[in-house]
Design a protein around this motif. Structure first.
Motif: not given
Lengths: 252, 153
Positions: B37-40, B42, B70-75, B133, B151-153
């Motif tokens: 996922p991008t944001y939890s 979303c 979930l891991s590694p978390a999306w960036t 988000a 935005k950067c994430h």
């Protein structure tokens, strides 16, 4: 209700995120300006998303007909394990942003540690959530400074909010029985290890905001993590759970 | 096939451009797709999962295992170069490299974001949080146009 420690701990983290997310969502459509209404709604969304991962994980551990929805909508106040801070009423905008700041600062250092948990599911949720919480912490910090160091009126309101909320910050660092057992096993975060980082950050922001930190001898309220809540949680649940209580399993 | 599944909230991007498809495994008849996922919170994620299923079924792959990690978390580093260009053309400023990822320093000044319309760097952050988000709100001080920044994430 009495689940094993591992499940209680996961529910504690889920309840923290859900209840604060719900409180923030009460502002949706009522924010002081559109951009900040959207900002707080975004923060609510992040928190509820984090709560969902945690409830889903707890439901998998419980292994029966329990789902994320029955955990969120089917438990009573005494089953909830959230800290007292997150269930406090919104009050004015100042109190809401102060509550968010105090809790985001805690979540920031907490998730930082939880990433190293022996429990890989919790560690992954922490890694994901930390990125979001970083934005929340920055937003909350900047608002506390803007209002604390703002006008006479905004300063007075922030002082009052601090007075109302400070007594609920002690609980953030007092482990419940289920936490003590799990922190020895390297699953739960040792709350002692993040306390000074939290205090430093809070002192920095409050100082910048020209606000006086709560007195060291403030009597700290306790009990939320064990299901003993303030009266506010019941009202919150009555509204949040209404639909599922009235029409169980309803979908649209 | 997955190139045809769009992000419902930013339809200029496919799920591949967005960088949320982490792995595709095939085993006999079965296919497993791993997404992150991008944001939890979303809300697009549920729709994306459904659209991936529908697209694969359309192409004759009804048995799909869709796994979320979930891991590694999306960036935003995982967003493709083509995706960044598509975003700019769509009117959304693409994310900067992740050195600019949010950190908790107070009133930290971000690197200037270029206006997707007139390309000016004379822009101002209005809010870290936007209509979804994943975006922040900016305004261009030269052409006067408000715009969104992924935005950067």
């Amino acid at each position: 209700m009495g689940y094993p420690a591992h499940i209680e701990y996961t529910l504690h983290l889920a309840d923290n995120a859900l209840i604060l997310g719900h409180r923030n969502s009460e502002w949706t459509g009522h924010g002081p300006i559109l951009e900040q209404d959207i900002a707080l709604s975004n923060i609510a969304l992040d928190l509820i998303g984090q709560a969902r991962y945690l409830y889903q994980y707890a439901a998998r551990m419980i292994d029966s007909d329990v789902t994320e929805d029955t955990l969120a909508y089917g438990r009573d106040a005494w089953d909830f394990r959230n800290c007292l801070l997150v269930e406090q009423e919104n009050g004015d905008w100042g109190k809401t942003v102060l509550r968010q700041f105090l809790f985001s600062a805690w979540q920031y250092f907490f998730y930082g540690r939880l990433q190293q948990s022996q429990d890989r599911d919790l560690a992954a949720i922490a890694e994901k959530s930390l990125k979001e919480v970083t934005y929340h912490l920055r937003w909350g910090s900047e608002w506390v400074i803007r209002l604390g160091d703002g006008t006479k009126e905004s300063h007075a309101r922030m002082e009052r909010a601090l007075d109302q909320l400070w007594k609920f910050t002690g609980e953030l660092f007092v482990p419940a029985a289920y936490e003590r057992a799990l922190s020895v096993a390297g699953v739960a975060v040792d709350l002692h290890s993040i306390r000074s980082s939290w205090e430093e950050r809070v002192a920095e922001v409050l100082g910048e905001a020209q606000l006086t930190e709560g007195a060291g001898d403030t009597w700290m309220q306790n009990g939320g993590k064990e299901g003993r809540h303030t009266e506010h949680l019941g009202y919150l649940l009555a509204e949040m759970q209404f639909l599922q209580r009235t029409y169980p399993g309803c979908e649209w | 096939m997955l190139e045809e599944v769009d992000d419902p909230e930013v339809p200029a991007l496919s799920v591949v451009d967005l960088g949320i498809v982490r792995e595709v495994r095939t085993e006999g008849e079965g296919i497993e797709i791993v997404i992150t996922p991008t944001y939890s919170g979303c809300p697009a994620m549920d729709v994306i999962r459904m659209n991936i299923r529908m697209k694969l079924a359309e192409h004759g792959y009804p048995h799909l295992k869709l796994t979320t990690v979930l891991s590694p978390a999306w960036t935003t580093d995982w967003m493709s170069e083509r995706g960044r260009e598509k975003l700019r053309a769509y009117g959304i400023a693409p994310p900067l490299p992740s050195q600019q990822v949010c950190h908790p320093a107070l009133f930290h000044r971000e690197e200037a974001i270029s206006c997707p319309r007139c390309h000016s760097y004379h822009t101002t952050l209005i809010s870290q949080f936007g209509s979804t988000a994943c975006k922040a709100l900016y305004r261009c001080e030269d052409c006067g146009e408000p715009f969104e920044y992924f935005k950067c994430h």
